[in-house]
Scaffold this motif. Sequence first.
Motif, PDB file in Angstrom:
ATOM      1  N   LEU A   1       0.752  -1.229  -0.023  1.00 15.53           N
ATOM      2  CA  LEU A   1       0.081  -0.097  -0.096  1.00 15.53           C
ATOM      3  C   LEU A   1       0.798   1.126  -0.056  1.00 15.53           C
ATOM      4  O   LEU A   1       0.578   2.221  -0.653  1.00 15.53           O
ATOM      5  CB  LEU A   1      -0.932   0.098   1.221  1.00 15.53           C
ATOM      6  N   VAL A   2       1.974   1.209   0.800  1.00 18.47           N
ATOM      7  CA  VAL A   2       2.910   2.341   0.968  1.00 18.47           C
ATOM      8  C   VAL A   2       3.322   2.625  -0.467  1.00 18.47           C
ATOM      9  O   VAL A   2       3.632   3.656  -1.018  1.00 18.47           O
ATOM     10  CB  VAL A   2       3.890   2.293   1.978  1.00 18.47           C
ATOM     11  N   ARG A   3       3.957   1.515  -1.318  1.00 21.12           N
ATOM     12  CA  ARG A   3       4.704   1.513  -2.244  1.00 21.12           C
ATOM     13  C   ARG A   3       3.636   2.228  -3.359  1.00 21.12           C
ATOM     14  O   ARG A   3       4.035   3.015  -4.187  1.00 21.12           O
ATOM     15  CB  ARG A   3       5.028   0.237  -3.010  1.00 21.12           C
ATOM     16  N   LEU A   4       2.581   1.495  -3.516  1.00 20.42           N
ATOM     17  CA  LEU A   4       1.532   2.123  -4.525  1.00 20.42           C
ATOM     18  C   LEU A   4       1.172   3.620  -4.213  1.00 20.42           C
ATOM     19  O   LEU A   4       0.869   4.449  -5.117  1.00 20.42           O
ATOM     20  CB  LEU A   4       0.220   1.409  -4.188  1.00 20.42           C
ATOM     21  N   THR A   5       1.080   4.058  -2.900  1.00 19.71           N
ATOM     22  CA  THR A   5       0.901   5.462  -2.576  1.00 19.71           C
ATOM     23  C   THR A   5       1.985   6.379  -3.096  1.00 19.71           C
ATOM     24  O   THR A   5       1.734   7.306  -3.922  1.00 19.71           O
ATOM     25  CB  THR A   5       0.856   5.629  -1.072  1.00 19.71           C
ATOM     26  N   TYR A   6       3.129   5.707  -2.924  1.00 13.91           N
ATOM     27  CA  TYR A   6       4.540   6.488  -3.539  1.00 13.91           C
ATOM     28  C   TYR A   6       4.071   6.537  -4.931  1.00 13.91           C
ATOM     29  O   TYR A   6       4.505   7.695  -5.652  1.00 13.91           O
ATOM     30  CB  TYR A   6       5.824   5.918  -3.125  1.00 13.91           C
ATOM     31  N   GLN A   7       3.973   5.517  -5.577  1.00 11.79           N
ATOM     32  CA  GLN A   7       3.690   5.472  -7.238  1.00 11.79           C
ATOM     33  C   GLN A   7       2.668   6.445  -7.656  1.00 11.79           C
ATOM     34  O   GLN A   7       2.670   7.083  -8.563  1.00 11.79           O
ATOM     35  CB  GLN A   7       3.527   4.119  -7.613  1.00 11.79           C
ATOM     36  N   PHE A   8       1.587   6.447  -6.720  1.00 17.28           N
ATOM     37  CA  PHE A   8       0.385   7.297  -7.170  1.00 17.28           C
ATOM     38  C   PHE A   8       0.804   8.710  -7.085  1.00 17.28           C
ATOM     39  O   PHE A   8       0.519   9.756  -8.016  1.00 17.28           O
ATOM     40  CB  PHE A   8      -0.630   7.294  -6.070  1.00 17.28           C
ATOM     41  N   LEU A   9       1.573   9.372  -5.999  1.00 20.63           N
ATOM     42  CA  LEU A   9       2.114  10.582  -5.688  1.00 20.63           C
ATOM     43  C   LEU A   9       3.000  10.910  -6.921  1.00 20.63           C
ATOM     44  O   LEU A   9       2.965  12.242  -7.530  1.00 20.63           O
ATOM     45  CB  LEU A   9       2.682  10.514  -4.252  1.00 20.63           C
TER      46      LEU A   9
END
Length: 96
Positions: free
Chosen positions: A65-73
């Motif tokens: 989830l954290v990695r996805l958030t990073y990718q999203f941002l």
Amino acid sequence: MKQIKCPNCKQWNENVARCTNCNTALVAEELNKEYRQKIEAEDAAKEEGKAFKYFQSLKDSKFLLVRLTYQFLFGIWTVYMFFVAVFTWIIATTVG
Ligand SMILES: [Zn+2]
């Protein structure tokens, strides 16, 4: 009347904390103020570096989830920069 010679531009100043010519600090209080401001600015820069490192660490997080958030941002930021670049290009080519 208190006259102080500026160590920077050699101008004589009367009853002022800073040189009227080049704005150099002439009294201890002003020098301290300058020093404090410098330290505070350095601390602020350090904090900024910390935040950036924290953001970078999100990329390698063990949580998906954290990695996805990073990718999203990061994606939003990339798109934003892309539009800024296009916008700048349009302005540069249309004006003048
Ligand atoms: Zn001066």
